[in-house]
Design an enzyme around this catalytic site. Structure first.
Site, short mmCIF file in Angstrom:
data_model
loop_
_atom_site.label_atom_id
_atom_site.label_comp_id
_atom_site.label_asym_id
_atom_site.label_seq_id
_atom_site.Cartn_x
_atom_site.Cartn_y
_atom_site.Cartn_z
N SER A 139 0.87 -1.18 0.00
CA SER A 139 0.00 0.00 0.00
C SER A 139 0.91 1.23 0.00
O SER A 139 2.06 1.16 0.45
CB SER A 139 -0.86 0.03 1.27
OG SER A 139 -1.49 1.29 1.41
N TYR A 152 -1.43 -0.71 10.62
CA TYR A 152 -1.57 -1.05 9.19
C TYR A 152 -0.32 -0.63 8.42
O TYR A 152 0.26 -1.40 7.65
CB TYR A 152 -2.81 -0.33 8.64
CG TYR A 152 -3.14 -0.62 7.20
CD1 TYR A 152 -3.90 -1.74 6.85
CD2 TYR A 152 -2.72 0.24 6.18
CE1 TYR A 152 -4.22 -1.99 5.51
CE2 TYR A 152 -3.03 -0.01 4.86
CZ TYR A 152 -3.79 -1.12 4.53
OH TYR A 152 -4.10 -1.37 3.20
N LYS A 156 2.48 -2.94 6.42
CA LYS A 156 2.75 -2.77 4.99
C LYS A 156 4.21 -2.42 4.73
O LYS A 156 4.80 -2.88 3.76
CB LYS A 156 1.83 -1.69 4.40
CG LYS A 156 0.35 -2.10 4.35
CD LYS A 156 0.13 -3.35 3.53
CE LYS A 156 -1.34 -3.62 3.27
NZ LYS A 156 -1.56 -4.91 2.57
P1 NAP Z 1 -11.29 -6.45 0.99
O1 NAP Z 1 -12.25 -6.21 -0.11
O2 NAP Z 1 -11.71 -6.30 2.40
O3 NAP Z 1 -10.65 -7.91 0.76
C1 NAP Z 1 -9.77 -8.49 1.68
C2 NAP Z 1 -10.13 -9.95 1.80
O4 NAP Z 1 -9.18 -10.58 2.68
C3 NAP Z 1 -11.51 -10.15 2.44
O5 NAP Z 1 -12.23 -11.14 1.76
C4 NAP Z 1 -11.15 -10.59 3.86
O6 NAP Z 1 -12.14 -11.39 4.46
C5 NAP Z 1 -9.91 -11.41 3.58
N1 NAP Z 1 -9.16 -11.68 4.80
C6 NAP Z 1 -9.08 -10.94 5.94
N2 NAP Z 1 -8.33 -11.55 6.85
C7 NAP Z 1 -7.92 -12.71 6.30
C8 NAP Z 1 -7.12 -13.79 6.76
N3 NAP Z 1 -6.61 -13.80 8.01
N4 NAP Z 1 -6.88 -14.83 5.92
C9 NAP Z 1 -7.43 -14.85 4.69
N5 NAP Z 1 -8.21 -13.88 4.21
C10 NAP Z 1 -8.45 -12.81 5.00
O7 NAP Z 1 -10.03 -5.48 0.83
P2 NAP Z 1 -9.17 -5.03 -0.43
O8 NAP Z 1 -9.25 -3.57 -0.49
O9 NAP Z 1 -9.46 -5.84 -1.64
O10 NAP Z 1 -7.72 -5.41 0.13
C11 NAP Z 1 -6.85 -6.31 -0.51
C12 NAP Z 1 -5.41 -5.90 -0.20
O11 NAP Z 1 -5.17 -4.61 -0.78
C13 NAP Z 1 -5.13 -5.76 1.29
O12 NAP Z 1 -3.85 -6.28 1.59
C14 NAP Z 1 -5.16 -4.26 1.52
O13 NAP Z 1 -4.39 -3.87 2.61
C15 NAP Z 1 -4.60 -3.78 0.19
N6 NAP Z 1 -4.91 -2.37 -0.11
C16 NAP Z 1 -6.19 -1.94 -0.22
C17 NAP Z 1 -6.43 -0.60 -0.51
C18 NAP Z 1 -7.83 -0.04 -0.64
O14 NAP Z 1 -7.98 1.21 -0.72
N7 NAP Z 1 -8.87 -0.85 -0.69
C19 NAP Z 1 -5.37 0.28 -0.69
C20 NAP Z 1 -4.08 -0.20 -0.58
C21 NAP Z 1 -3.86 -1.54 -0.30
P3 NAP Z 1 -13.19 -10.63 5.46
O15 NAP Z 1 -13.92 -9.63 4.60
O16 NAP Z 1 -14.04 -11.73 5.95
O17 NAP Z 1 -12.34 -9.95 6.50
#
Ligand code: NAP
Length: 254
Positions: A139, A152, A156
């Site tokens: 991130s 967080y 990261k």
């Molecule tokens: P998301 O839609 O919440 O997807 C994350 C998925 O990971 C969810 O299905 C979640 O399940 C699952 N998860 C959580 N804890 C877990 C575990 N212990 N083992 C296996 N799966 C688990 O979020 P996203 O935005 O796509 O995030 C994906 C990645 O991108 C993350 O690493 C996040 O930090 C990174 N990121 C996101 C953003 C943003 O703005 N969205 C920006 C920068 C980086 P639950 O929903 O049941 O918890």
């Protein structure tokens, strides 16, 4: 289309992981859709199968089920070529008042989860003897400060260092290790108390109207997935140890 590879994607039941599963499946790769939420993983695997792709689902927590995810790939498709460490969580945590165990949860899932999964996948890749690719989803928070985010951002930041160290240590085995650092992305993670942080007046005014994000919008998950897929396929054969920032220009201006 290149050779079909086998990819394990963690947290693939939602958001960026789901989009990456679809992107890699569309490119002809076979996908293990892994998520702590088994039902969500099943839904995404079925979406891929309906579209003519190859996928299996596994309910898996990155903190405990790393070996099970690799075993699932080998059982279903005979091999593991790609690991995408994508699973993540975010919750605001005030540094002064959040109890340590609560603070540590983010580091456990995003940093130690990536360590467990990378170790399991790399061991299998080394045993297979034909290399592989690991992509860590980082991130912009890895290299920027932010309020209520020390847990967080620290996790990261550690992931980016893991990317560099594993790239060096696994290079002799032909395993490429890279990362992708998104900025704001329109996924369920951006929803706090039922409201997308991107829809607030403050976000719209600062990041969109004043173009603090030069592209003046958050990303769609698919816009991150294409960069992850590029790295995951390993076609950039001289690229390892780096994290590509995909943030609409957010971190190149002030
Ligand atoms: P998301 O839609 O919440 O997807 C994350 C998925 O990971 C969810 O299905 C979640 O399940 C699952 N998860 C959580 N804890 C877990 C575990 N212990 N083992 C296996 N799966 C688990 O979020 P996203 O935005 O796509 O995030 C994906 C990645 O991108 C993350 O690493 C996040 O930090 C990174 N990121 C996101 C953003 C943003 O703005 N969205 C920006 C920068 C980086 P639950 O929903 O049941 O918890």
């Amino acid at each position: 289309m290149g050779v079909s590879q086998v990819a394990v994607i963690t947290g693939a039941g939602s958001g960026i992981g789901r989009a990456t599963a679809h992107e890699l499946a569309q490119r002809g790769h076979r996908i293990v859709v892994a998520d702590i939420n088994a039902g969500a993983a099943e839904v995404v695997a079925n979406e891929i199968i309906q579209l003519g792709g190859h996928a299996v689902a596994i309910g898996a927590d990155v903190c405990v089920d790393a070996d099970a995810m690799v075993a699932k790939a080998i059982e279903a498709f005979g091999v593991i070529d790609i690991l995408v460490n994508n699973a993540g969580i975010f919750y605001p945590a005030d540094f002064l008042t959040t109890p340590f165990a609560e603070w540590q949860k983010a580091v456990d899932v995003m940093y130690f989860g990536a360590v467990h999964c990378s170790q399991a996948a790399a061991r299998a890749m080394v045993a297979q003897g034909h290399g592989g690719q690991i992509v860590n989803v980082s991130s912009v928070n890895a290299f920027l400060g932010a309020p209520l985010s020390s847990h967080y951002n620290t996790a990261k930041g550690a992931i980016d260092q893991l990317t560099r160290c594993l790239a060096v240590e696994l290079a002799p085995h032909g395993i490429l290790v890279n990362g992708v650092a998104p900025g704001f992305v329109e996924t369920p993670m951006a929803i706090v108390d039922g409201v997308s942080e991107h829809s607030t007046a403050e976000f719209q005014q600062f990041y969109v109207q004043r173009r603090r994000i030069p592209l003046a919008r958050p990303a769609e998950p698919s816009e991150i997935a294409v960069v992850i897929a590029f790295l995951a396929e390993g076609s950039a054969t001289y690229l390892t140890g780096h994290t590509i920032v995909v943030d609409g220009g957010l971190s190149v201006t002030f």
